[in-house]
Design a protein around this motif. Structure first.
Motif, PDB file in Angstrom:
ATOM      1  N   PHE A 224       0.835  -1.207   0.000  1.00 17.76           N
ATOM      2  CA  PHE A 224       0.000   0.000   0.000  1.00 17.76           C
ATOM      3  C   PHE A 224       0.867   1.252   0.000  1.00 17.76           C
ATOM      4  N   PHE A 225       1.878   1.292   0.835  1.00 19.31           N
ATOM      5  CA  PHE A 225       2.726   2.486   0.928  1.00 19.31           C
ATOM      6  C   PHE A 225       3.396   2.785  -0.408  1.00 19.31           C
ATOM      7  N   VAL A 226       3.883   1.740  -1.075  1.00 21.40           N
ATOM      8  CA  VAL A 226       4.522   1.939  -2.385  1.00 21.40           C
ATOM      9  C   VAL A 226       3.514   2.472  -3.399  1.00 21.40           C
ATOM     10  N   LEU A 227       2.350   1.838  -3.485  1.00 20.39           N
ATOM     11  CA  LEU A 227       1.328   2.267  -4.441  1.00 20.39           C
ATOM     12  C   LEU A 227       0.838   3.677  -4.138  1.00 20.39           C
ATOM     13  N   ASP A 228       0.586   3.969  -2.867  1.00 20.86           N
ATOM     14  CA  ASP A 228       0.077   5.287  -2.503  1.00 20.86           C
ATOM     15  C   ASP A 228       1.118   6.369  -2.783  1.00 20.86           C
ATOM     16  N   SER A 229       2.382   6.041  -2.579  1.00 18.56           N
ATOM     17  CA  SER A 229       3.446   7.007  -2.855  1.00 18.56           C
ATOM     18  C   SER A 229       3.510   7.340  -4.342  1.00 18.56           C
ATOM     19  N   VAL A 230       3.393   6.320  -5.188  1.00 20.16           N
ATOM     20  CA  VAL A 230       3.419   6.538  -6.637  1.00 20.16           C
ATOM     21  C   VAL A 230       2.248   7.414  -7.060  1.00 20.16           C
ATOM     22  N   LEU A 231       1.048   7.076  -6.595  1.00 18.20           N
ATOM     23  CA  LEU A 231      -0.135   7.838  -6.983  1.00 18.20           C
ATOM     24  C   LEU A 231      -0.096   9.257  -6.412  1.00 18.20           C
ATOM     25  N   TYR A 232       0.438   9.414  -5.230  1.00 15.93           N
ATOM     26  CA  TYR A 232       0.524  10.740  -4.604  1.00 15.93           C
ATOM     27  C   TYR A 232       1.460  11.644  -5.400  1.00 15.93           C
ATOM     28  N   ARG A 233       2.581  11.079  -5.871  1.00 17.90           N
ATOM     29  CA  ARG A 233       3.506  11.873  -6.680  1.00 17.90           C
ATOM     30  C   ARG A 233       2.874  12.264  -8.014  1.00 17.90           C
ATOM     31  N   ARG A 234       2.091  11.369  -8.604  1.00 20.30           N
ATOM     32  CA  ARG A 234       1.426  11.687  -9.869  1.00 20.30           C
ATOM     33  C   ARG A 234       0.452  12.844  -9.717  1.00 20.30           C
ATOM     34  N   GLU A 235      -0.161  12.944  -8.536  1.00 19.57           N
ATOM     35  CA  GLU A 235      -1.134  14.004  -8.308  1.00 19.57           C
ATOM     36  C   GLU A 235      -0.472  15.366  -8.153  1.00 19.57           C
ATOM     37  N   GLY A 236       0.850  15.370  -7.909  1.00 22.73           N
ATOM     38  CA  GLY A 236       1.547  16.623  -7.632  1.00 22.73           C
ATOM     39  C   GLY A 236       1.483  17.611  -8.767  1.00 22.73           C
ATOM     40  N   GLY A 237       1.476  17.146 -10.014  1.00 19.89           N
ATOM     41  CA  GLY A 237       1.464  18.046 -11.156  1.00 19.89           C
ATOM     42  C   GLY A 237       0.080  18.365 -11.673  1.00 19.89           C
ATOM     43  N   LEU A 238      -0.960  17.847 -11.018  1.00 18.80           N
ATOM     44  CA  LEU A 238      -2.333  18.063 -11.460  1.00 18.80           C
ATOM     45  C   LEU A 238      -2.977  19.205 -10.671  1.00 18.80           C
ATOM     46  N   PRO A 239      -4.021  19.820 -11.231  1.00 22.90           N
ATOM     47  CA  PRO A 239      -4.720  20.877 -10.480  1.00 22.90           C
ATOM     48  C   PRO A 239      -5.237  20.357  -9.145  1.00 22.90           C
TER      49      PRO A 239
END
Length: 473
Positions: A224-239
């Motif tokens: 979970f931590f790995v997956l959530d970290s990846v998705l959280y970083r992807r959200e960084g460049g979005l509105p």
């Protein structure tokens, strides 16, 4: 339905000759009973599994009548085949010695946990989310998977309501808090409490399932931590999404309920250590004093919680009696329908379930722990994990002393399979669907029944396969 009932009654009543069907002194003659006796048990479990999905409106309004129908398909044939005294004793044995304590504990934990509120909000970063899931998983073995799910799901949803990717958070919540986390005490998950009622020591589960729980839970939380970290970083460049629940101080409210939870634990420990002898006998079934005292204490603590807890906190938790009423009605029927199944299983290789018994038994007659783990788990994924646990407990001999000692690895496999794999579908364990409904109501685009199984198949099944190699080969 009336024609089906008449046909089933006639079929079951004709399973043996009138004189040969007299019940044995210590129970029903399982070696003489046909697989037809298992039809009501299979029927109610299939209805529980499929009703909310395939005929939700009818199920919502008539599940009690459907459950009563299947229970009647056991009681009536038992009376016709073995006589009223034997049938009464068999049914009362299940209801007074197991169902009553089972539902009282669930009622107590449900009521007391419903008065505990986690207020405030945090930002749902990978580290915060992992901490919340870990806290919920640890809590599950103390207040039960249902109680922990009720307490923790709303804080988790608030923490992630400004995230673009939050479905996975709820899915892993179901994995860890609603299932895996409840594996360390009889309070955690209904199957383990049924084992306690059958004679398994309270802390046996804690000591013997700890390695498996740490292994499985640790791997799932790490994924979970790995997956959530990846998705959280992807959200960084979005509105950014405007946070509907800005961060605020987190507080635990309803603390008056914590000593009441401690009282529930103390009552259960008392019933395992205090053996005064004797009890109240009803139609040949004796409810021992220590068990009666435990149940009365738990009921009293639940009513104290209702009296002293804030109604505001319960309202914020979405507390209502619907879930516990449904569980009470359905499990009353399940405990009745399982009576002939248990009798057949006790006959072992001499009963109608001989092929299934052979499947979990090695060539030397020793139990196959790997088979017990996967078969218990597979059935717990689609049927309710509490009665599934009972079936395999009996299949392994049903002797708690032997299962805690010489056959401890087998009981570990059964317990782990029932608790862990209840997470494989929405219907494997009662809190799963509750969390699904709460999350959908909060606007989370939860996956469908089969969509959720894609998640569990991708995450849980490989973890369980690794656990099999480490612990059950």
């Amino acid at each position: 339905m009336r024609l089906a009932a008449v046909a089933a009654v006639m079929a079951l009543a004709g399973l043996a000759a009138p004189q040969a069907l007299a019940a044995e002194a210590h129970g029903l003659p399982g070696s003489e009973m046909s697989l037809l006796w298992a039809i009501p048990f299979a029927g109610i479990l299939l209805c529980i599994a499929g009703g909310p999905l395939f005929f939700p409106h009818a199920w919502e309004h008539h599940y009690g009548k459907i459950a009563a129908f299947w229970a009647a398909l056991v009681i009536v044939p038992l009376v016709l085949a073995y006589g009223l005294p034997a049938a009464t004793e068999a049914v009362l044995h299940a209801m007074l010695l197991e169902y009553m304590s089972f539902i009282i504990l669930l009622f107590g934990l449900f009521t007391i946990a419903g008065g505990i509120l986690v207020s405030g909000n945090l930002c749902g970063t990978p580290l915060v989310n992992s901490a919340l899931l870990l806290i919920g998983a640890l809590m599950a073995s103390v207040v039960g998977t249902t109680g922990a799910s009720m307490i923790m799901i709303r804080p988790v949803l608030r923490a992630n309501d400004d995230r673009r990717h939050n479905v996975h958070v709820v899915v892993f919540f179901i994995f860890l808090v609603s299932n895996i986390g409840g594996s360390l005490t009889p309070l955690g998950d209904p199957p383990l409490f049924l084992g306690f009622l059958r004679g398994v020591d309270f802390f046996w589960t804690t000591t013997h399932l700890l390695p498996e729980t740490l292994f499985v839970g640790g791997l799932v939380l790490g994924l979970f931590f790995v997956l959530d970290s990846v998705l959280y970083r992807r959200e960084g460049g979005l509105p950014k999404i405007v946070d509907p629940t800005p961060d605020s101080r987190v507080r635990l409210r309803g603390l008056v309920n914590l000593p009441l939870l401690a009282g529930v634990i103390a009552a259960i420990l008392m019933s395992g250590m205090w053996k005064p002898g004797g009890g109240i006998t009803i139609a040949g079934v004796t409810v021992e004093w220590q068990n009666l005292a435990r149940d009365v204490i738990i009921l009293a603590l639940a009513f104290v919680s209702l009296a002293v807890s804030s109604k505001e906190y319960r309202a914020a938790n979405g507390f209502n009696w619907g879930p516990i009423l449904e569980v009470a009605k359905l499990f009353a029927a399940i405990f009745i329908c399982i009576v002939p199944v248990i009798a057949i299983l006790r006959a072992g290789l001499g009963g109608a379930f001989a092929p299934l018994v052979a499947l979990v038994t090695g060539a030397d007659g020793a139990p196959n722990d790997l088979a017990y783990f996967w078969l218990t788990g597979a059935l717990s994924s689609f049927l309710d994990n509490a009665p599934t646990y009972l079936v395999f407990f009996e299949m392994a001999g049903g002797d708690p002393q032997a299962l805690m000692t010489t056959l401890s690895s087998t009981l570990i496999a059964i317990s782990a399979g029932a608790v862990f794999m209840g997470a494989n579908t929405y219907i494997g364990n009662a809190p799963n669907f509750m969390v699904y409904a709460i999350a959908r109501g909060a606007g989370v685009a939860m996956p469908s029944f089969f969509g959720y199984m894609l998640w569990s198949g991708a995450v849980l099944v490989p973890v369980f396969a690794l656990a099999s190699l480490v612990f059950f080969l």
